[in-house]
Design a protein around this motif. Sequence first.
Motif, PDB file in Angstrom:
ATOM      1  N   ARG A 154       0.837  -1.208   0.000  1.00 46.15           N
ATOM      2  CA  ARG A 154       0.000   0.000   0.000  1.00 46.15           C
ATOM      3  C   ARG A 154       0.866   1.251   0.000  1.00 46.15           C
ATOM      4  NH1 ARG A 154      -1.651  -4.008   2.861  1.00 46.15           N
ATOM      5  NH2 ARG A 154      -0.288  -3.374   4.591  1.00 46.15           N
ATOM      6  N   LEU A 155       0.555   2.145  -0.950  1.00 49.60           N
ATOM      7  CA  LEU A 155       1.230   3.440  -1.062  1.00 49.60           C
ATOM      8  C   LEU A 155       0.224   4.523  -0.691  1.00 49.60           C
ATOM      9  CD1 LEU A 155       3.478   5.408  -1.946  1.00 49.60           C
ATOM     10  CD2 LEU A 155       2.603   5.203  -4.281  1.00 49.60           C
ATOM     11  N   ALA A 156       0.494   5.235   0.418  1.00 51.33           N
ATOM     12  CA  ALA A 156      -0.398   6.302   0.878  1.00 51.33           C
ATOM     13  C   ALA A 156       0.107   7.649   0.369  1.00 51.33           C
ATOM     14  CB  ALA A 156      -0.463   6.317   2.403  1.00 51.33           C
ATOM     15  N   VAL A 157      -0.832   8.466  -0.159  1.00 49.47           N
ATOM     16  CA  VAL A 157      -0.505   9.801  -0.653  1.00 49.47           C
ATOM     17  C   VAL A 157      -1.326  10.798   0.150  1.00 49.47           C
ATOM     18  CG1 VAL A 157      -0.483  11.356  -2.632  1.00 49.47           C
ATOM     19  CG2 VAL A 157       0.030   8.928  -2.939  1.00 49.47           C
ATOM     20  N   LEU A 158      -0.666  11.824   0.711  1.00 45.32           N
ATOM     21  CA  LEU A 158      -1.352  12.854   1.485  1.00 45.32           C
ATOM     22  C   LEU A 158      -2.207  13.694   0.545  1.00 45.32           C
ATOM     23  CD1 LEU A 158      -1.623  14.053   4.334  1.00 45.32           C
ATOM     24  CD2 LEU A 158       0.253  15.610   3.750  1.00 45.32           C
ATOM     25  N   ALA A 159      -3.509  13.804   0.862  1.00 43.79           N
ATOM     26  CA  ALA A 159      -4.467  14.445  -0.048  1.00 43.79           C
ATOM     27  C   ALA A 159      -4.993  15.731   0.572  1.00 43.79           C
ATOM     28  CB  ALA A 159      -5.613  13.490  -0.358  1.00 43.79           C
TER      29      ALA A 159
END
Length: 584
Positions: free
Chosen positions: A23-28
């Motif tokens: 899982r790759l989390a991107v700050l939105a």
Amino acid sequence: MITLVCFTLLLTAPQALAREQVRLAVLAFDAPDKVRQRWQPTVDYLNAHLEEHKLVLLALRPHQVDRLVQHQSFDFFIGNAVKSLQLKQRYGSSQLLSLKPLGGRDPAFAVGSAIVTRKSQQIGSLQALRSKRLVSVSQQAFGGFIAFWRELDQQGLAPLSDFPYLKFVGFPQSKLLHQVLSGSADAAIVPTCLLEHMENSGQLPKGELTVALTRDTDGPCASSTQLYPYSSLSKMGHTSNRLAAQVTRLLLDLYPTNPAAIAGRYEGWTVPVDDSHVFALLKEIRLWPFDADWREFWPQVTPYLLGLAALLMLGYVHHLRVRAMVTRRTAQLRQEMADHRQTQEELEQQQRGFYKAQRVLLTGEMASGIAHELNQPLASIRYLTQGCQYRLEAEPLDKSALDQGLERIADQTDRAREIIRKLREFCARSSRQEPVDLSVLVNETLALMAPDCRHNRCQIELREPISAGVITGDPTLLQQVLVNLMRNGMEAMLSLPEEQRQLDIALTHSDDELCLSVRDRGPGLSDDKLARLFLPFESDKPEGLGLGMTICKRIVEEHHGRIEAQRQQPGLALICHFPLRSTP
């Protein structure tokens, strides 16, 4: 040919199915759909080159990142310098790469805050913004608020107290500029280059908005603050180093012309840049460690807070109930204790009256001996008085003989008075607890019982007297026990010839106790009578109540002692055991 293709698919299918999900989390800070649209090509690029793993994209708000990282719910993270620094300090993440922004800007100086206003407004200083309607997305937004906060702090201004019209309106950031354009806000705090990007993409008309309080920077975008590092890629502490190395090599190989870089609006990736001035920023504005935006958390934590409040209320109500029950029960116990004390005092008073009544009965039983004892001094007084009368009538008067007769009358009077005093003292003396020397008590009792002994023609022999026989007790009650035992012994020997009537009294040591023994020479008791000796209402006397030995046993036990009966040859011995008084 078809068979060969099917065989190839069967061989490759297990390998595809075996790919581990990462899982790759991107700050939105923008709409999640737009964030996924920007970063999904980069994820697809990596998945096309990773054989054993498959990346899944997660677009997360700041508070979602804080919640999921605690459960190790993602393996890689792309976000601004502040959030990356927070994860490194709190959860041990490692920064792998820094993102290279468009326009050839330096990744170390690419993010800042821009104060965007309508072009018709003139804002010449930060002080002028205090009366303006300012909008921002969140207190956690790096370019959208934190960088601007430092500028205010350096001017001695506090953003949350000195700017009463400042509002945090939430995501996405693009709506802030539309509010300024429509006139519902006077100025917006947004990341550097957001205005230029929206104008170039046609989302805003060019020339309507402008950046106020601009600073001299080398980049293509106007900024109202100094610039800080751009976004970075970090691996979490639990992520495989081998997988992190593969992802790093693949991203370093990306060219600006790659579709993933074009969609992601970046020129590529580079080695991590120095983020020490981000530390300095957070410490200067006293935001260390970085705190979460509670306005965003509030909807999620409200149910838990309400539940906690309900539990506290129930606990408080239960506390009040238990307290009321304890108070009520304490009052009941106090009343029961008071009733018990009153009952105990009444019983003790009745027992003292009972003991006194028994002493009166003993006095009545001793009356014949006392009467006989009193007859002697009274008769002597009568004869001496007659003699004195004769001497008064004789001539010449013999004064010396008369004085001698009167002195003898006084002696006999004192003798009678002493007998009556001892009897009254035995009958009416009050009870009290004090140190008692048993040897002294025995001698006093012998003096009291002397008339009764002479009347019953009984000899008393005191064996082995000792002086160190001190116990703690009531001398009146102890004397009552000894009188009872002596009278029972004398009465047991009435059928014997007078010369055989002998009562032995002994006071001896035994370990840590004193033993008081009264032995008669009578016929003794049968087994049945000996077993029932201390039971109430058991008596061989025609007019006896059968309470004497019961009272003796009770008094001895009240003095923490014990009484026993032993057959002798001849007679019966009654032995009282008393604990010695401890020396202070």
